[in-house]
Design an enzyme around this catalytic site. Sequence first.
Site, short mmCIF file in Angstrom:
data_model
loop_
_atom_site.label_atom_id
_atom_site.label_comp_id
_atom_site.label_asym_id
_atom_site.label_seq_id
_atom_site.Cartn_x
_atom_site.Cartn_y
_atom_site.Cartn_z
CB CYS A 131 -0.96 -0.04 1.02
SG CYS A 131 -2.03 1.39 1.37
CB CYS A 134 -0.73 2.68 4.03
SG CYS A 134 -1.94 1.70 3.44
CG ASP A 135 3.33 1.34 4.46
OD1 ASP A 135 2.85 1.65 5.53
OD2 ASP A 135 3.08 -0.10 4.07
#
Length: 307
Positions: A131, A134-135
């Site tokens: 992701c 997200c990261d």
Amino acid sequence: MHNVVIIGSGCAGNTAAIYTARASLKPLVIKGVEVGGQLSLTTEVENFPGFPQGILGPELVENMKLQAERFGAVYLDGEVSEADLSKRPFRLKVEGEWLETSTLIVASGAKARWLDLPSEQKLIGHGVSSCATCDGFFYREKKIMVIGGGDSAMEEANFLTRFGSSVALVHRKDTFRASKIMLDRAKANPKIEFILNTTVDEVYDVSQNIVTGVRLHNLVTGEKWDRDVDGFFVAIGHIPNTQVFKGQLDLDADGYLISHGGARTNITGVFHAGDVQDRIYRQAITAAGAGCMAAIEAEKLLEAEGH
Ligand code: NDP
């Protein structure tokens, strides 16, 4: 006989549990195989509102579960192996036993597809991610690699150029499933280097518990070489967990639940929440919001039916 059964214990399922438990419906949550959902595979979560310092993914889902239990939600280990949604009450087989429920919230999620290399699996959350939203932030001025040749890979590679010092896109062919517009955008981005006809044989370095590089393998020439990498993003698709509902709930060609408005499926009393229906956003916060919607719809239906 249950009022509400929720399948899945990720953000969507836990949020549905909090809402239905607070409505005194005593929801039963079937945890599923990946207990805690996708958040259980991440480390730091910095974009869930309410945590200015960030929070660990597993801690966030565990907190949600504790919150739901506080209001009477019950969690059951196991997964649904069969479902009969032909009439209400719906029947679900969990670890060999059938149970019945008046309403059902399907929050069973979607598994990220992985390369399935042992080294990749061991380094998930330690430099390996599925992701970018997200990261990506953790890889400022770092060397990033994205795997895949579809729209997800193009989108993630483009997005990650905001952070990385370099982004290498590795694809096993020299033709792409990505739409022309997404591919053209990635090709026009000077920060993205395309490495084609190439797979990854290994992700380094399990002994240090952090990604330091990869072994690449050109499938046409047979050449193998090592390359330094800090962030390894696998974007080769997702598999929604809907196999047990095939032929009963409306699914699209890739197996995602089709929404019939709000959180409704094609069957009255069965609701969807989270990644099992959402192929676009896939965020903890959107899954939580969808769990809330499904819970409110289940509650309203039961109320209208005089429960
Ligand atoms: P896709 O199935 O479209 O593409 C998957 C890619 O991963 C393919 O290039 C495939 O290669 C590759 N792949 C699959 N398995 C492996 C493997 N084991 N090793 C190496 N490579 C592998 O998935 P996406 O997630 O990209 O997209 C899914 C859907 O979501 C699509 O309909 C897409 O259009 C949509 N989407 C739309 C977006 C947008 O419009 N903004 C953004 C993201 C997704 P190969 O071609 O060789 O099989």
